[in-house]
Design a protein around this motif. Structure first.
Motif, PDB file in Angstrom:
ATOM      1  N   ILE A 406       0.845  -1.190   0.000  1.00  0.00           N
ATOM      2  CA  ILE A 406       0.000   0.000   0.000  1.00  0.00           C
ATOM      3  C   ILE A 406       0.881   1.240   0.000  1.00  0.00           C
ATOM      4  O   ILE A 406       1.884   1.322   0.712  1.00  0.00           O
ATOM      5  N   LYS A 407       0.469   2.209  -0.806  1.00  0.00           N
ATOM      6  CA  LYS A 407       1.206   3.469  -0.894  1.00  0.00           C
ATOM      7  C   LYS A 407       0.204   4.612  -1.001  1.00  0.00           C
ATOM      8  O   LYS A 407      -0.772   4.519  -1.756  1.00  0.00           O
ATOM      9  N   ALA A 408       0.438   5.675  -0.255  1.00  0.00           N
ATOM     10  CA  ALA A 408      -0.414   6.859  -0.298  1.00  0.00           C
ATOM     11  C   ALA A 408       0.473   8.092  -0.314  1.00  0.00           C
ATOM     12  O   ALA A 408       1.608   8.077   0.184  1.00  0.00           O
ATOM     13  N   GLY A 409      -0.047   9.185  -0.900  1.00  0.00           N
ATOM     14  CA  GLY A 409       0.777  10.377  -0.978  1.00  0.00           C
ATOM     15  C   GLY A 409       0.003  11.623  -1.321  1.00  0.00           C
ATOM     16  O   GLY A 409      -1.154  11.581  -1.749  1.00  0.00           O
ATOM     17  N   LEU A 410       0.681  12.744  -1.110  1.00  0.00           N
ATOM     18  CA  LEU A 410       0.165  14.071  -1.457  1.00  0.00           C
ATOM     19  C   LEU A 410       1.234  14.787  -2.280  1.00  0.00           C
ATOM     20  O   LEU A 410       2.442  14.609  -2.040  1.00  0.00           O
ATOM     21  N   GLU A 411       0.796  15.612  -3.236  1.00  0.00           N
ATOM     22  CA  GLU A 411       1.752  16.418  -3.974  1.00  0.00           C
ATOM     23  C   GLU A 411       1.138  17.761  -4.324  1.00  0.00           C
ATOM     24  O   GLU A 411      -0.081  17.887  -4.479  1.00  0.00           O
ATOM     25  N   SER A 412       2.008  18.759  -4.424  1.00  0.00           N
ATOM     26  CA  SER A 412       1.590  20.110  -4.772  1.00  0.00           C
ATOM     27  C   SER A 412       2.588  20.684  -5.755  1.00  0.00           C
ATOM     28  O   SER A 412       3.804  20.570  -5.563  1.00  0.00           O
ATOM     29  N   ASP A 413       2.063  21.281  -6.820  1.00  0.00           N
ATOM     30  CA  ASP A 413       2.913  21.856  -7.854  1.00  0.00           C
ATOM     31  C   ASP A 413       2.412  23.271  -8.158  1.00  0.00           C
ATOM     32  O   ASP A 413       1.275  23.454  -8.591  1.00  0.00           O
ATOM     33  N   THR A 414       3.268  24.265  -7.910  1.00  0.00           N
ATOM     34  CA  THR A 414       2.938  25.665  -8.175  1.00  0.00           C
ATOM     35  C   THR A 414       3.921  26.220  -9.192  1.00  0.00           C
ATOM     36  O   THR A 414       5.129  26.189  -8.972  1.00  0.00           O
ATOM     37  N   THR A 415       3.396  26.701 -10.302  1.00  0.00           N
ATOM     38  CA  THR A 415       4.229  27.233 -11.383  1.00  0.00           C
ATOM     39  C   THR A 415       3.816  28.666 -11.678  1.00  0.00           C
ATOM     40  O   THR A 415       2.641  28.937 -11.943  1.00  0.00           O
ATOM     41  N   PHE A 416       4.771  29.584 -11.614  1.00  0.00           N
ATOM     42  CA  PHE A 416       4.515  30.992 -11.896  1.00  0.00           C
ATOM     43  C   PHE A 416       4.927  31.278 -13.344  1.00  0.00           C
ATOM     44  O   PHE A 416       6.113  31.297 -13.672  1.00  0.00           O
ATOM     45  N   LEU A 417       3.933  31.475 -14.202  1.00  0.00           N
ATOM     46  CA  LEU A 417       4.161  31.659 -15.631  1.00  0.00           C
ATOM     47  C   LEU A 417       4.377  33.128 -15.975  1.00  0.00           C
ATOM     48  O   LEU A 417       3.663  34.001 -15.464  1.00  0.00           O
ATOM     49  N   HIS A 418       5.319  33.390 -16.857  1.00  0.00           N
ATOM     50  CA  HIS A 418       5.559  34.727 -17.393  1.00  0.00           C
ATOM     51  C   HIS A 418       5.719  34.609 -18.908  1.00  0.00           C
ATOM     52  O   HIS A 418       6.521  33.800 -19.386  1.00  0.00           O
ATOM     53  N   GLU A 419       4.972  35.417 -19.652  1.00  0.00           N
ATOM     54  CA  GLU A 419       5.053  35.412 -21.108  1.00  0.00           C
ATOM     55  C   GLU A 419       5.298  36.821 -21.630  1.00  0.00           C
ATOM     56  O   GLU A 419       4.633  37.781 -21.210  1.00  0.00           O
ATOM     57  N   ASN A 420       6.245  36.933 -22.530  1.00  0.00           N
ATOM     58  CA  ASN A 420       6.607  38.216 -23.130  1.00  0.00           C
ATOM     59  C   ASN A 420       6.775  37.979 -24.622  1.00  0.00           C
ATOM     60  O   ASN A 420       7.681  37.261 -25.056  1.00  0.00           O
ATOM     61  N   PHE A 421       5.891  38.570 -25.434  1.00  0.00           N
ATOM     62  CA  PHE A 421       5.901  38.321 -26.873  1.00  0.00           C
ATOM     63  C   PHE A 421       5.588  39.605 -27.631  1.00  0.00           C
ATOM     64  O   PHE A 421       4.724  40.385 -27.213  1.00  0.00           O
ATOM     65  N   ASN A 422       6.296  39.815 -28.745  1.00  0.00           N
ATOM     66  CA  ASN A 422       5.932  40.909 -29.646  1.00  0.00           C
ATOM     67  C   ASN A 422       6.354  40.574 -31.063  1.00  0.00           C
ATOM     68  O   ASN A 422       7.219  39.725 -31.285  1.00  0.00           O
ATOM     69  N   TYR A 423       5.712  41.227 -32.019  1.00  0.00           N
ATOM     70  CA  TYR A 423       6.057  41.016 -33.419  1.00  0.00           C
ATOM     71  C   TYR A 423       5.873  42.305 -34.196  1.00  0.00           C
ATOM     72  O   TYR A 423       5.159  43.229 -33.790  1.00  0.00           O
ATOM     73  N   THR A 424       6.510  42.347 -35.393  1.00  0.00           N
ATOM     74  CA  THR A 424       6.333  43.414 -36.374  1.00  0.00           C
ATOM     75  C   THR A 424       6.198  42.757 -37.742  1.00  0.00           C
ATOM     76  O   THR A 424       7.076  41.996 -38.168  1.00  0.00           O
ATOM     77  N   VAL A 425       5.107  43.023 -38.435  1.00  0.00           N
ATOM     78  CA  VAL A 425       4.858  42.435 -39.753  1.00  0.00           C
ATOM     79  C   VAL A 425       5.788  43.058 -40.786  1.00  0.00           C
ATOM     80  O   VAL A 425       5.919  44.284 -40.868  1.00  0.00           O
ATOM     81  N   THR A 426       6.456  42.214 -41.583  1.00  0.00           N
ATOM     82  CA  THR A 426       7.337  42.689 -42.650  1.00  0.00           C
ATOM     83  C   THR A 426       6.793  42.367 -44.035  1.00  0.00           C
ATOM     84  O   THR A 426       7.259  42.929 -45.022  1.00  0.00           O
ATOM     85  N   ASP A 427       5.824  41.460 -44.134  1.00  0.00           N
ATOM     86  CA  ASP A 427       5.191  41.126 -45.415  1.00  0.00           C
ATOM     87  C   ASP A 427       3.680  41.149 -45.234  1.00  0.00           C
ATOM     88  O   ASP A 427       3.053  40.115 -44.960  1.00  0.00           O
ATOM     89  N   PRO A 428       3.045  42.333 -45.384  1.00  0.00           N
ATOM     90  CA  PRO A 428       1.603  42.444 -45.129  1.00  0.00           C
ATOM     91  C   PRO A 428       0.752  41.584 -46.055  1.00  0.00           C
ATOM     92  O   PRO A 428      -0.400  41.292 -45.731  1.00  0.00           O
ATOM     93  N   THR A 429       1.281  41.153 -47.206  1.00  0.00           N
ATOM     94  CA  THR A 429       0.473  40.358 -48.136  1.00  0.00           C
ATOM     95  C   THR A 429       0.124  38.989 -47.573  1.00  0.00           C
ATOM     96  O   THR A 429      -0.777  38.321 -48.102  1.00  0.00           O
ATOM     97  N   ARG A 430       0.817  38.562 -46.533  1.00  0.00           N
ATOM     98  CA  ARG A 430       0.547  37.264 -45.929  1.00  0.00           C
ATOM     99  C   ARG A 430      -0.556  37.331 -44.879  1.00  0.00           C
ATOM    100  O   ARG A 430      -0.910  36.301 -44.292  1.00  0.00           O
TER     101      ARG A 430
END
Length: 772
Positions: A406-430
């Motif tokens: 027999i095996k029993a257990g507890l677990e806790s996982d806390t993840t602090f997410l950070h996202e940083n994204f930017n773009y500049t279009v160079t071919d507007p026809t797409r």
């Protein structure tokens, strides 16, 4: 004088290794007939678990065989002047077992010889588990940097690659978790998403796709347990490996460890470089250089006879170029990516009694992923810096009671997410006229996940039952919870060396958090007048499997499994415009079913090897239930409410084989192949445009009428030699050739800027390994 073999289960001298679920530990005390300790050599092996190791006891006759998967093991004990002893022992409990063996002098002893037949098939296993041992790891075909572990997993039935070595078990998308010495990593571990632990660092692997213990959750497509190397023999030990070959590839690995008194201290370092780091999108292999680095230190101490402490720190990094398509290469585009990760873990284990142990473990992890684009990038200049900090804590308690584990257990996982994204279009026809020419996004949020589990392994004569219940709570964009029962039943037929098994797994799978913040942000609504944005809910599913394992003498083992997976809110992924930035989406449901078989020739004279076959059918049903959809995709998502389409991993037939022949005592040769009938694809453009973009070689491997890639085939061969061998030093030289048939293998195809993937061409590598 008679030789006496006294075997008794005693209180553990120290905790077991901090490793996987169904593992235990054997501890030995070797003495003479008067009870005095003897410094001896112990060989422990199992054909079924592909395990073999040689241990040396200390001056008091003590040593330990850690991290042994449940099963039968052949143990042979030797000491000069005394009769050797051979015996088959079973590991069935997480509680460490101590065996006291008394040896008698050789002239009057009767040697007991025990063959390996009893270790070929584990008659007490209630479900199928694929094992990869140290020999297969050491003699593997040399991989390109960043994918040595993935290649080993992909060699097993039921697993498929998509582009850039992303593993997909039984049709699942981004639902693989790696468990490294008991610590789960649930994010994508492919070369373009995160650095890997090198195969040279591993001693063994266990792979689950069904009958998954309740201890595991969150990412449930497949579970890959990785045991890192740890030599407990006294004194310093080490290993050095260097390889190089096609695509300007060069790799190096070094490991050194010392064991003294109650302490073990080890260091590892590795690095690599290649001009074929990711899968290119055209055969010309434009802009595809990459480098990796890895450094780790581990310290183990037996604090008391009942307590063990393990501390571990690892830092990994990879830097690489993003392969260009032809139009991007002509424009002078250069995109580069990078992954950086630092992991620190601590584990403490206490033995409460001969029948019970407890463990507390934790991890802190910093992970960052970068994307940079030069000013010539097309159709846009993209920048990304995503990072997260994860804190993980787990506590378990195991005890043995009669016929129960027999095996029993507890677990806790806390993840602090950070996202940083930017773009500049160079071919507007797409892009549509309404698409903003620039975008900048910055977001952060915690991902909170908690769970509890209990599981019981019951042995009733020829029946073995594993039953468990898991509770999961998930809170990121949504707040949801689930109870997941699991049960596996095995019935042994010893006269036939056969085990029949069946399993049911209820699963609760949390979405991938890769770019989940930007894809769920109202700010992205600006990208198109037509959009659909829905929160991505966790997947819930039912996994069924039935099968058998049978052994033939001590030479052949056959595994056959039939399975079905029914999943609601089926997880998939999509890309943000033409950036290559992927994020999770979901559909109403998926049904995946198939059959797998593996015939393994354990030994037939000088010949060993295997052949495996997988058949899989996967279909996904509309409508979409989560994710971001823009423009025409949004129109389809809102209007397509019925019907189904093939799962993106719906490769119907897969065959893999590899055989090895021992030419002389020190020289061996091996050869094998990998065949796939081809994945489905969607392409909305004109085939003539694809021909102009990718060229006739790629298009010749595409069947536009069927919507499928033509079959893949890659033949490999190896020649290896033990160039030097002594009691202290061993050197091995290995030459590998891959895709010797020279076929252009198109793995994925999806159109312009969509992440096409082409497998490596004919390539060669040379590897020299030294251990001491």
């Amino acid at each position: 004088m008679r030789k006496i073999l006294a075997v008794s289960l005693l209180p553990a001298l120290a905790g077991v290794a901090f490793a996987q679920v169904n593992t235990g530990e054997l501890r030995f005390q070797i003495t003479d007939s008067a009870g005095l300790g003897l410094k001896s050599t112990i060989e422990v092996s199992s054909l079924g678990n592909q395990f073999r190791t040689t241990l040396e006891t200390d001056d008091l006759g003590r040593t330990v065989a850690p991290r042994l998967s449940y099963g039968a093991y052949n143990v042979t004990i030797r000491h000069t002047g005394f009769a050797s002893v051979s015996k088959t022992l079973e590991v069935r409990s997480a509680v460490p077992a101590v065996y006291t063996v008394k040896l008698a002098v050789a002239p009057v002893a009767t040697v007991v010889n025990v063959g390996d037949e009893a270790t070929l098939v584990d008659l007490g296993r209630p479900s199928s588990v694929m094992q990869i041992g140290s020999t297969e790891i050491e003699q593997r075909v040399t991989s390109l940097p960043g994918r040595s572990v993935q290649d080993l997993v992909n060699s097993q039935p039921g697993w498929l690659y998509e582009g850039n070595a992303v593993l997909h078990p039984r049709g699942s998308e981004y639902q693989t978790q790696f468990v490294i010495d008991g610590i789960p990593l649930t994010d994508n571990r492919s070369p373009s998403f995160g650095p890997e632990i090198e195969a040279d660092d591993l001693d063994s692997m266990s792979i689950y796709t069904a009958g998954i213990p309740a201890e595991y959750g969150r990412k449930m497509g497949g579970v890959v347990e990785l045991n890192t190397k740890r030599n407990l023999n006294p004194g310093p030990h080490g290993e050095l490996s260097i390889s190089g070959g096609s695509y300007d590839s060069l790799q190096g690995y070094g490991q050194i460890q010392d064991t003294w008194d109650k302490n073990t201290l080890g260091f590892t370092a590795s690095g690599s470089m290649s001009a074929h780091y990711l899968n290119p999108v055209v055969p010309e292999n434009y802009t595809n250089r990459g480098t990796t680095g890895d450094f780790s230190v581990r310290y183990d101490r037996d604090v008391t006879p009942s307590d063990r402490l393990v501390l571990y720190v690892r830092h990994e990094l990879s830097r690489f170029e993003i392969p260009n398509e032809m139009v991007q290469q002509q424009a002078g585009q250069l995109q580069t990516g990078g992954n950086f990760e630092t992991i620190g873990t601590a584990s403490y284990q206490h033995t409460f009694s001969p029948d019970s142990i407890g463990m507390l473990s934790g991890m802190v992890r910093d992970n960052a992923k970068d994307l940079y684009s030069n000013e010539n990038s097309t159709p846009m200049i993209a920048f990304q810096h995503n990072d997260f900090r994860e804190g993980y804590v787990k506590g378990t308690f195991s005890f043995h009671h009669g016929i129960q584990e027999i095996k029993a257990g507890l677990e806790s996982d806390t993840t602090f997410l950070h996202e940083n994204f930017n773009y500049t279009v160079t071919d507007p026809t797409r892009f549509d006229d309404s698409t903003p020419r620039t975008l900048s996004f910055l977001g952060q949020r915690p991902d909170l996940e908690e769970s509890a589990f209990v599981e019981d392994m019951i042995r009733l004569g020829k029946w073995t039952v594993s039953a468990g219940l898991r509770y999961d709570h998930y809170q990121l964009l949504l707040n949801q919870f689930a109870f997941s029962p699991r049960i596996s039943v095995g019935r042994s037929i010893p006269s036939l060396k056969m085990v029949l098994h069946g399993s049911y797994d209820r699963v609760f799978q949390t979405p991938s958090f890769e770019n989940i913040l930007i894809s769920s942000s109202p700010q992205i609504d600006e990208l198109n007048d037509d959009f659909l944005r829905l929160p991505v809910r966790p997947s819930r599913g039912n996994y069924y499997e039935g099968g058998m394992t049978e052994g033939f003498s001590d030479r052949l083992r056959m595994d056959v499994n039939f399975y079905r997976r029914d999943v609601s809110n089926y997880a998939d992924d999509d890309q943000l415009l033409n950036t290559g930035v992927s994020y999770p989406i979901a559909f109403r449901k998926a049904v995946i079913y198939g059959a797998e078989g593996k015939l393994e020739l354990v030994r037939l004279g000088k010949l060993t090897g295997y052949v495996s076959y997988s058949y899989m059918v996967g279909n996904v049903w509309y409508p979409v239930t989560g994710g971001l959809f823009l423009g025409d995709d949004a129109d389809v998502a809102t209007s397509q409410l019925n019907g189904h389409f093939p799962d993106s991993q719906d490769q119907r037939n897969t065959v893999r084989t590899r055989f090895q022949y021992q030419l002389t005592k020190r020289l061996w040769a091996a050869s094998g192949l990998s065949y796939g009938s081809g994945l489905p694809f969607e392409f909305d453009g004109d085939p003539s445009d694809a021909l102009a973009q990718y060229g006739p070689a790629v298009i010749s491997r595409i069947n536009f009428d069927r919507g499928r890639i033509l079959p893949l085939l890659s033949v490999n061969a190896t020649l290896g030699a033990d160039v030097y061998s002594s009691d202290k030093i061993k050197m091995r030289l290995q030459a590998d050739g891959d895709n010797l048939n020279g076929r252009l293998n198109v793995i994925d195809f999806g159109g312009l800027f969509s992440g096409n993937a082409i497998g490596p061409g004919r390539s060669f590598a040379l590897r020299l390994s030294t251990s001491f």
